[in-house]
Structures are given as structure tokens and as C-alpha cells.
Scaffold this motif. Sequence first.
Motif, PDB file in Angstrom:
ATOM      1  N   HIS B 303       0.697  -1.440   0.114  1.00  0.00           N
ATOM      2  CA  HIS B 303      -0.029  -0.043  -0.110  1.00  0.00           C
ATOM      3  C   HIS B 303       0.877   1.263   0.225  1.00  0.00           C
ATOM      4  O   HIS B 303       0.690   2.160  -0.900  1.00  0.00           O
ATOM      5  CB  HIS B 303      -1.139   0.074   1.213  1.00  0.00           C
ATOM      6  CG  HIS B 303      -1.865   1.760   0.522  1.00  0.00           C
ATOM      7  ND1 HIS B 303      -2.905   1.442   0.066  1.00  0.00           N
ATOM      8  CD2 HIS B 303      -1.488   2.663   1.446  1.00  0.00           C
ATOM      9  CE1 HIS B 303      -3.109   2.337  -0.361  1.00  0.00           C
ATOM     10  NE2 HIS B 303      -2.846   3.493   0.345  1.00  0.00           N
ATOM     11  N   HIS B 352      -6.660  -3.497   4.354  1.00  0.00           N
ATOM     12  CA  HIS B 352      -7.770  -2.996   2.995  1.00  0.00           C
ATOM     13  C   HIS B 352      -7.651  -4.064   1.977  1.00  0.00           C
ATOM     14  O   HIS B 352      -8.704  -4.221   1.242  1.00  0.00           O
ATOM     15  CB  HIS B 352      -8.398  -1.579   2.921  1.00  0.00           C
ATOM     16  CG  HIS B 352      -7.052  -1.155   2.397  1.00  0.00           C
ATOM     17  ND1 HIS B 352      -7.051   0.122   2.568  1.00  0.00           N
ATOM     18  CD2 HIS B 352      -6.726  -1.452   1.420  1.00  0.00           C
ATOM     19  CE1 HIS B 352      -6.051   0.794   1.433  1.00  0.00           C
ATOM     20  NE2 HIS B 352      -5.593  -0.747   0.911  1.00  0.00           N
ATOM     21  N   HIS B 353      -6.327  -4.327   1.989  1.00  0.00           N
ATOM     22  CA  HIS B 353      -5.954  -5.154   0.596  1.00  0.00           C
ATOM     23  C   HIS B 353      -6.544  -6.903   1.313  1.00  0.00           C
ATOM     24  O   HIS B 353      -6.613  -7.678  -0.344  1.00  0.00           O
ATOM     25  CB  HIS B 353      -4.347  -5.825   0.132  1.00  0.00           C
ATOM     26  CG  HIS B 353      -4.745  -4.428  -0.278  1.00  0.00           C
ATOM     27  ND1 HIS B 353      -4.181  -3.900  -1.571  1.00  0.00           N
ATOM     28  CD2 HIS B 353      -3.802  -3.084  -0.343  1.00  0.00           C
ATOM     29  CE1 HIS B 353      -4.394  -2.504  -1.774  1.00  0.00           C
ATOM     30  NE2 HIS B 353      -4.027  -1.945  -1.044  1.00  0.00           N
TER      31      HIS B 353
END
Lengths: 211, 711
Positions: B303, B352-353
Motif C-alpha cells: 500500500h 484493506h487489501h
Amino acid sequence: MNSAAEKVDPEKVVLWAGGHEGHDVISTRTFGFWLYILSDGMLFATLFAAYGVLSYTHSYYTGPTPAQFVAPWYTFIQTMALFLSVLAYGFSMTALKHGNRAGVINGLLAASVLGVVFLGLDIHDVLRLFGVHITPRTSGGLSAFYVLTQVHAAHIFFGLIWMLVMIYQVMRKEFTEEVIGRLISLRMFWQFQAVMWVFIYVFVYLWGYMS
Amino acid sequence: MLVNLPGPWNPWLGRLALSEIPYTNPILAPLFVVVVVLVLLMVAGITYYGKWGYLWKEWLTTVDHKKLGIMYIILGLVMLFRGFIDGLMMRTQQAMAVGPHASGMMGAVHGYLTPFHFGQIYSAHGMIMILLAATPLLVGIMNIVIPLQIGARDMAYPYLNALGLWITAAAVVLVMASLFVGDFAHNGWFGYAPIFELAYSPGVGVDYWIWTFQLVALGTTLGSINFIATIVKMRAPGMKWLRLPMFTWASLSANIIALTSFPCLQVAIGLVAADRYLGTHFFTAGFGGNLMLYTNLFWLWGHPEVYFVILPAFGMISEIIPTFSEKPLFGYVTMVLATFAIAGVSWLVWLHHFFTMGMGPYVSTEFSVATMLVGIPTGVKVFNWAFTMYRGRLTYTAAMYWALGALFLLLVGGLTGMMLSIPAINYMVHNSVFVVAHFHMMLLCIVYAIFGSVIYWFPKVFGYTLNEAWGKTMFWLFSAGTALVFIPMFMEGFMGMTRRLDWPFDPHWAPYLDIQMLGILAYVLSILAFVVMLYVSIRDRAQHRAAADAWGTSRSLEWLTASPVPFYNFAVVPQVNARDEAAWRREHGLSAQRASHYDAIHMPNNTGNAIIIGGLTFVLGFALTWRIWWLSLISLLAIIAMMISHSAKGDPGHVIPAEEMERMDREAERAMPRADLPRHSGGVLGGAIAYDSGAAGAGSRNLRGAPDHRP
Ligand code: HEM
Ligand SMILES: [Cu+2]
């Protein structure tokens, strides 16, 4: 911001920085090297994270855990060797301030001998464990143990090579900006590895012994 | 050796064998012939024109940040093309293979690519586009622009800069080699545990993937050290922190991200290598390994990495928009703060991945909220750009087109990102093509910004402007492609189409896939337009000679020195007096002032060491991939020996005397067109939308001040 209403006298305003060359070589280099140390710190932080995640009971897959095989007293000797090596390097840097070439070389020699002692003890320890079939392939937990400690050892190894190179350069060259810059960078590197070792000693060896 | 390899291995060639060359593959074999012919033609051409010496002296051994930047950009464009071909193949396959009755050819049951081949293509596509196309393009532009924007003669460590380029080039060669020798990973660009373990991926594909990653990571980390040190240490006198051009700020924050995050990648991938080469159990399914550890470590880098690539793009937009709005950037300080806020938050959102890992409501909520927080500083930026344009005197040049296009994509990508950041929605669309469309909006935003800045800074580097009409044609074709490919993809995402399907089984998807093929066609045309733009611009370069301030309305320091930039950047280092120095001098009628006194300057010497070390890192990567231990050892030792010898030699550099500097400066001055008139005519809509009709009287307006003090 600036408005065109503000008057600037074209005769007085300074537009060109005459004679502005030479940025300070040593400070630029040491700053860059400090940045490298920062990234090395992230490298160790990530390895520590992996070690933490892989130090649950199930990570050892019913095999041996550090509590069963680490030897804090033995590793304490390693700790002392590395600390004394840093101290010796410090003496060499004091000698550098006085422009004392022999002092610099002696300090570096002492530091590298102590570094070799550290590395020798490390290799001996690894061979001892291999002898009783405690290897990185035994379990995920041990993989993390070995990779963390041996990545540190690899740093020490490259530091030693660098130290030899510097001994040679100090013998052959003047104390040029480049040589001094490198000596300072190596000092940062060496001290940083000692600091990382403190973390390894505390979290891997002491904590591992007690848990 | 070391681990139990499935298949043969011998001490001399490792796993390499003639059978590893896919000469029976109906796609790769002809491609290989084409590549060989092209390379031979190039070699023959260079030999025929006797250019080897020139190439070696001026390019391959250079430490000049501008030339290194140009080579980075060429590398990036070539890989952008390669990645595009991968994309084209995937789109064609899916369009052909859709539905249960789709026929197959060339050994495939459906379509023309076997699942094994398709898997390699999407893995290579993702890795190439992010790490070997976008990253080199951005690094290249940073390389060229940053030293100019801060008034430096070069980067802080010119040699390290060259090293970074050649290591990146080694990674490029390694990934290209995987096309023709052995195969590439099929585990997606970010890899899944335990599919990449030796037991499940016994071939060399994953090893190519590992060492390519390691090489780029190394090159990029070296580069980031260099950029940060350059910005901190090499600024011209008077270039205080709050006078730094926005692009430089953005690059600084991006490189801090790179410096601190790439080590995580190196560890994550390094541990995969340990599993595959030493038989450790970090990510194995048994023996106490932890599968999600890998995913966490990877996205811990992954990220921040996406912000490493988008922040410089934001910086580029922040340079282009003020220039063509003829106003200073609105809210400069908030822009700086927003940039660093984004960089900071980018460290707190990696989970969040993989919300679907199932880490429980509390953890998910934290990461969901943190992800949404990114929207605040991003929003600040978007509004700042909008307010910069508000009541500005806008000119719609090709560069401006791309910058505005980037804003639209940022909006779509950011809003879909917000949707994805809500775990409840994410569980629905995770691993669907909706996600693919989201991040393509983001990455295309970067590509738009890159094309914009290539057009924007081209005259500074080469001394003439690119053809506007073809630049705009390319923009519209490219945008048509973007719309036609990605709008249907969003819709397919909602229809439940998962990503990476070599066989899209549901016939309802067919029309959407067909529309996407039209988009691919538009992209192909846009590439042609790009080539034509280059051709026409080079042909007509004499008519489009640029002045120091190529656009007549530029603002930052790089526009003070001659176009094309001489190798020494500034004959005399400027004293910086204001935030937008070039604009400030123009507004005060000081643009024509020249230095009266010249000094001798000191420049670094060229060196062949960097390219040799780069070549050796390729050999090392290749030898490790094929497990040729002796070669790995030799190349490693050679690299260390080269480094020691370089350190022993040092670089005395060379001095250019003051008279020589004066002569060269005068010459550069004479070669440029005299007045700094704006080159752009206003574009299609320019005259109509520009704030006042004064736009028509182009010649005089650049002498007036910024419009912000007008009623
Ligand atoms: C407002 C800012 C953003 C938000 C809220 C956001 C949110 C998300 C979320 C939640 C995902 C995970 C989706 C899933 O796999 O289920 C995701 C994936 C992704 N995003 Fe973003 N994102 C943002 C900006 C960006 C930017 C700036 C980039 C790149 C420049 C980017 C690139 C990606 C990529 C590459 C992936 C998927 C990688 C993969 O699975 O292969 N995103 N984004
Ligand atoms: Cu993300």
C-alpha cells in the motif's frame, strides 16, 4: 504570496549566488548513509515482526523452541565482543580527530579482531545446533530464528570486509574527505549493528530462554 | 542442491537446459525471432553509423542526472508497451473464450491461451506495469526535474544514480529473459502463499519473479536515498523549505515512503526465496509456517508503494495546472501538509487489501476508517487544484489536457476506493474485476500525469516543444480507450466477474468484453498517435524551438536556465527570492537579467563501473533463478570487487574554468529564440473559456502579473 505591487529594485536584488559551489561533501555523504541505516532499520523491524508472528507454540510444530537450545551466557560473550569492538572503533575515531594514522589503524584492527570473534562464536553456535538437528528446516519458528540472527551476522561479515578495506585505504591514502566520510559511515553502520544486536539478544536470546 | 528439486539439475548449468527454451510455443517462438532481428538491426545500425563510442561515452557511462532520467523514461516507455501487449493479450483471450461453448485453438480449450500461459501473462503484466513501467517513468522524471527545481548541478550522489538506473535495467532484462528462457510466475503480481512454494510451483517462474522484485527494490531504494539527500542537501541559496516547488515536495514524501517501505518488500520476497532455496518454513502450509504473514508483509509495502507512485503524479499535476492557469498554486502550505498526511496514513491501511482474511470487526473497522481518512488530504488536493483554476486564465494545451484527465480518473478511482474501504462492500467485490477497475483508474491517473509532464518538460530537456495537435489526438484516443475498457469492467465487477479468469464462463459478460476490445483498439491507435507525435515533433523541431521559459507562463526555477538544459544545469547558481522564482522574476521584469560574473565549476567524471555492476546484478539474478551456484558466487564476488575498486579510485571530477562557463552560457543563450513568448495558441476551447479576452493578445500577457490581484 508576492504581489506585483511590491517593488523590487533590479539594481539591488540578488539574483545569482556567485561562488556558491562545494556542498559539504562529508555531511552530504553521512546524511545519505544515515538514510541507508534507516532503511536497514526497517529491514530488521520487518524481520522482528516475522519472528514475533512465528514464535507461537504452534510455530515450532512440536519441535524444539528457543527455550530449549539458546545459551544466553554464551551469547553474552558475543555481546561483549561486539560492544568492545564498537569501543575500539570509537578509539580509532578519536585518533582520527588528532590525525593520528597509527591510532586509527590500531583501533580498526582491534575492532575487526573483536568482530571476527563475534562472528566465530556465531558460526560455532550455529554448527552446534546443526549438530543436534536444530536447523532452519525444522519449523517455521526456527526458520525465523535463523534468518533473523544470520541476517545480522551477514551484516557483521560485510562490515568486517569494509573495515579491512578502510584499513588498507587509511594506510595508503591521505585523510581525504572521502576517506573520512567513509570512516564515519562505517562507524554508523557498526554502531547500528551493535544496537540491532541488543534487540536480538534481548528478544531472541533472553526472552527466548525465559519463555 | 540445498533443497530437493523436482527435475534435473547439474552443477554447471543448474536447471538450465535446451528444453527450457519454448521454441515450440506458437506465440513466443516468432516473438523471439522478432526480438533477435530487432536487436541485430540495432547493433548493425549503431556499428554502421559508428556510434558505439558516442553511445558509450555520452550515455552508457554517464552520471548526468538528465541523461540518466531520459534513459529511465525510455526504459519505462518500453516496459509500458510490453505491459500493454500483455493487457491486449488478456483482453483478447477473455473476449474469445467467454461462455461454455467458446472454441479453443493453439492448445487451449477456450480461446488461444492455455491457463498456464494466461497466468504468467497477468502476473507479468501487474509487476511490469507497477514496478518496471510506472516506477522508472516517475523516477526518470524526478531525476530530470528535481535538481533543476532546486538549483543543483546534479544529484547528491551521481554515481549512485547511475547504479540505480542500471540495476533497474538489469531487472527489466531479467523479466524479459523469462519470456524466452523458462517461464514466469503464475501466482499474480503480488503472489499467494503457499502457491509460490516449491512444492506447488516447481518451475523457475517464481524465481524469476523473486529476483526481478529484489533488483527493482534495490534500485529504487538506492534512488530514494539519493533523492532525499539531494533535496535536503543540495538546494540553491534562498531555496527555503516553503519555497520548494510542489513537485519536489511530492517527490520528497514519495521517496521517504520508498526508503522505508521497500525493505519490507525485500524481506517479504526474501523469505519466499528462503523457503524455495533453503527449505525454510515461513509460508508453508505445514511445519508451523504462516500463510497470512506473507500477505501482511507484502501489503505492508504494497500500500505505501501505491502512494509512492501516485504522490509524484500529484506533484506533476501541481506544476502543470498553475502554469496553464497563470496563477500560483492555491493553498501551497495545505498542499504540502496534505502530501505528508497521505504519506503518513499510507502506512496504516495495508489490511484493506485482505479484509476477507477475517481479522474480526475491530481490526477491520480500524483499517476501514484509516483508509477512508486518506480521502481527506486527497480531497484537499483536488480542491486546491480546482481553486487554482478558478478565475485563472486557462490555456488548454496538451499537457493541461492530460493533467485534467488525471483529475477525473483520480475522482473515479478515489470514490471507488472509498467503496472498497467499507468491509461490508469489500466482501462482495473483493477479487472481482471491480477492484481491477479501481486500481487501474488510479494507475492511469499516474500515466496521464506522466504523459502530461513528458509534454510539459520535454522542451526543457530537448529544446523544442512536442506537437500539440498530435498530443491532443493521442489524449482523446487514449481517453476513449480508458472509458471503453474500464467502464464495462466496473459493470462486470458488479455482475460478479472475478479477476484473472482465463475462461470467463458466463455468456452474459460477452458484450462487455467485446466493448473492451474496442477500447483496446483505441489504445492501439493512441500509441500510433504517440509515435506520430514524436516523429512530427522531431521533424519540425526547428520551428518549435523553446525559450528558457518554454510556455511563457511557467513558475518554478527550472525555467530560468537555457532550453535544452546544458549539462551543468545553471551556469551560475541562482539566488532564490520567492516561492515561484521564475514567475517572480517575470512579474518584476527581471527575467532578462543575466549573471555578470562566472565561476569555475566542478563536475563528476563519467564511469563505466555502474553499468558493469548493473550487468553483474543481472547475471547474479539469472544465475540464482536457474540455481547455477558457481556463477552466482562469481558474480557476487565480482560486484563486491567492483565496489571496492571504485571506492579505492574515488572520483576527482573535473573543473570547468570560468571563461569556458561564460562562453558556453552565451552560446546557449544565443541558440534560443529571443523573447519568452507563450507558444500555445489557446487550444480548441482555450479562447472561449479563458478568463478574459486578453488571451488573444498572447504576446503581452505574460508580462502582466498573476491574476490573483485583479478584481
Ligand atoms: C482514496 C484512496 C484509495 C482508497 C480508499 C483505496 C482503497 C482500496 C481498497 C480497499 C483496495 C482493496 C480492494 C480489494 O482487493 O478488495 C484497493 C486495491 C488497490 N488499490 Fe486502492 N485505494 C485508494 C487509492 C489507490 C491509489 C492511489 C492507488 C495506486 C496508485 C491504488 C492502487 C490499488 C491497487 C494496485 C489495488 C489492488 C492491488 C491488487 O489486488 O492487485 N489505490 N484500494
Ligand atoms: Cu491499498
